[in-house]
Design an enzyme around this catalytic site. Structure first.
Site: not given
Ligand code: F0G
Length: 482
Positions: A80, A132-133, A223, A266, A389, A455
């Site tokens: 832990y 990003f979303t 990021d 990623k 998208r 989506f």
């Molecule tokens: N920032 C970027 C540029 C991303 O592409 C993603 C995730 C995140 C933050 C969030 O990271 O998923 O680990 O919480 N992109 C994925 C995609 C979901 O399919 O493009 P996460």
């Protein structure tokens, strides 16, 4: 493409790895594919893997791991608190990014939650090259607003410009002057800008952003989720950086950032994420939130095995031969599609190949979701799962009107080191067939439309019997082939 020239003169991306573990794939007959997409409400997120041949939905958490990563996972020190494995990753972060403080989190959006809670207040503004979303959602949840200040070239579908992810420096200055420094929570630069087609920014642009932010006393947050692709493009496209090693470019980018966060789904080809900085003040401000939302500071919601894998994966990312695989396969796919006149985003970026559905299906109005229709059609045509998208990924406004997206894209992600070139050729072939028969494809309409994140969970139906007609045409052209 790779450093190896072919005698034939062909330009072929050459894999600098061999495959030692494989997973069996199914390619189910087209009749089953029609049933499967109907069961999934024409939403590729709701398909089951057993019905999918090439999963090009995302590169997130599905990149191939190396033998060294798997070996490291076996010797993980599980505890832990005080895990040796965590210290290994902390040291690797210090070595690569030159940052003293590392805070772990379970994935990228968890870092965004924590950073937004720490720095965004009601009325705050967060300038970004592009949102990003999840990064936008967390800023908004905390009462802030996102301002996208991508260069104009970034929003052009077709361009020769090598760094479409660059931030517009004049717009950045104007924005800060208009709102005043106090209102700006931080400036967020996204490497390998996801939603505009995995497009990079240049090191020169980042230096300019840094300069403006330093002049005004504003933090730069990087990021780095798609850093690997951005590094490759700086190395290969930016004249002034050509003589720098990948490691030197990484360090230069890190030195220009106050905070770096990343999704290790990623970056580093594992699962997890984290935040790093050299500022003790930032570290202390964020530390409590990590413990509250993620877990104790030496695991932060990640499995210890994944932490081992990230440490190795980050080191492997410093190898040009490793990070070139994704962008080179994508460039190959984009070139092949372009040769056939199929509309794709150019220049090729990282992350995946992006088809311009607005042009591919120019007979389908945005109110019938051309990118969603193309995703369903390509799944039917070839068992290839992509991600919409476009307008479907937007949310209706408060009056319930559709918000039409700037671009209608079908994203075909290229998880790193996962597909072979013949699989990519197969995808190109099925897209080309679909392009020939694009007038058969019709629109989609919602049958179940959630208010939030439609989506992910929404279910749609075809607006006519176009999908049955597509299946009939496939049988006519391909006989009893899968
Ligand atoms: N920032 C970027 C540029 C991303 O592409 C993603 C995730 C995140 C933050 C969030 O990271 O998923 O680990 O919480 N992109 C994925 C995609 C979901 O399919 O493009 P996460």
């Amino acid at each position: 493409m790779s450093n190896v020239k072919f005698f034939s003169g062909d330009s072929v991306p050459l894999e600098m790895h061999k495959v030692r573990i494989v997973q069996k794939l199914n390619l189910v007959p087209i009749e089953r594919r029609l049933e499967a997409i109907t069961e999934a409400g024409n939403n590729t997120f709701l398909l089951k893997n057993r019905d999918v041949f090439m999963d090009m939905l995302t590169d997130s958490g599905v990149n191939a791991m190396s033998d060294k990563q798997l070996a490291a996972m076996m010797e993980a020190d599980d505890s832990y608190a005080g895990s040796e494995t965590f210290t290994k990753l902390e040291n690797k972060i210090a070595d690569i990014f030159g940052k003293r403080f590392f805070l772990p989190a379970h994935q990228g959006r968890a870092c965004e939650n924590i950073l937004s809670q720490a720095f965004v207040k009601p009325g705050s503004i967060v300038p970004m090259n592009y949102h990003f979303t999840t990064s936008k959602a967390h800023v908004v949840l905390n009462g802030g607003m996102v301002e996208e200040i991508i260069i104009d070239e970034g929003l052009k579908v077709n361009s020769e410009y090598p760094f479409k992810g660059n931030m517009d420096i004049e717009k950045l200055k104007a924005l800060i002057e208009k709102h005043g420094t106090e209102k700006i929570a931080f400036v967020r630069l996204e490497a390998g800008t996801n939603l505009i087609g995995g497009q990079p920014f240049s090191l020169e642009n980042m230096r300019e952003v840094r300069k403006v932010c330093s002049d005004f006393g504003i933090m730069v947050v990087l990021d780095a989720s798609l850093l690997a692709d951005n590094l490759y493009f700086i190395k290969t496209r930016e004249e002034a950086s050509r003589d720098m090693s990948v490691r030197e470019i990484t360090r230069a980018m890190a030195d220009l950032s106050d905070i770096i966060y990343f999704s290790a789904r990623k970056l580093g080809c594992a699962r997890g994420g984290g935040i790093c900085t050299n500022s003790e003040e930032i570290y202390l401000k964020v530390r409590e939130l990590v413990t509250l939302y993620e877990g104790f500071l030496t695991y932060g919601g990640m499995s210890i095995r994944e932490i081992e894998a990230i440490a190795v994966g980050l080191e492997e990312t410093m190898d040009e031969n490793m990070i070139n695989q994704g962008p080179q396969f994508i460039a190959y796919m984009v070139d092949e599609l372009q040769k056939k006149g199929i509309p794709v985003i150019t220049p090729p970026g990282g992350l995946g190949c992006h088809i311009n559905a607005m042009e591919f299906l120019d007979h389908i109005p945005q109110s019938q979701y051309p990118a969603g229709a193309l995703a369903a059609a390509l799944y039917i045509a070839g068992g290839v799962r992509g991600m919409e998208r476009g307008t479907l990924s937007e949310q209706r406004d408060e009056q319930g009107n559709e918000v039409f997206s700037n671009m209608e894209l079908l994203r075909l992600a290229m998880p790193r080191r996962v597909f072979t070139l013949s699989q990519v050729k197969y995808a190109v072939d099925r897209i080309a067939w679909l392009y020939e028969n694009r007038r058969l494809v019709g629109g989609l309409t919602f049958v179940e439309e959630p208010k939030m994140l439609r989506f992910f969970f929404g279910r749609l139906a075809a607006t006519s019997d176009w999908q049955q007609k597509l299946v009939a045409k496939f049988r006519e052209d391909f006989g009893d082939s899968l």
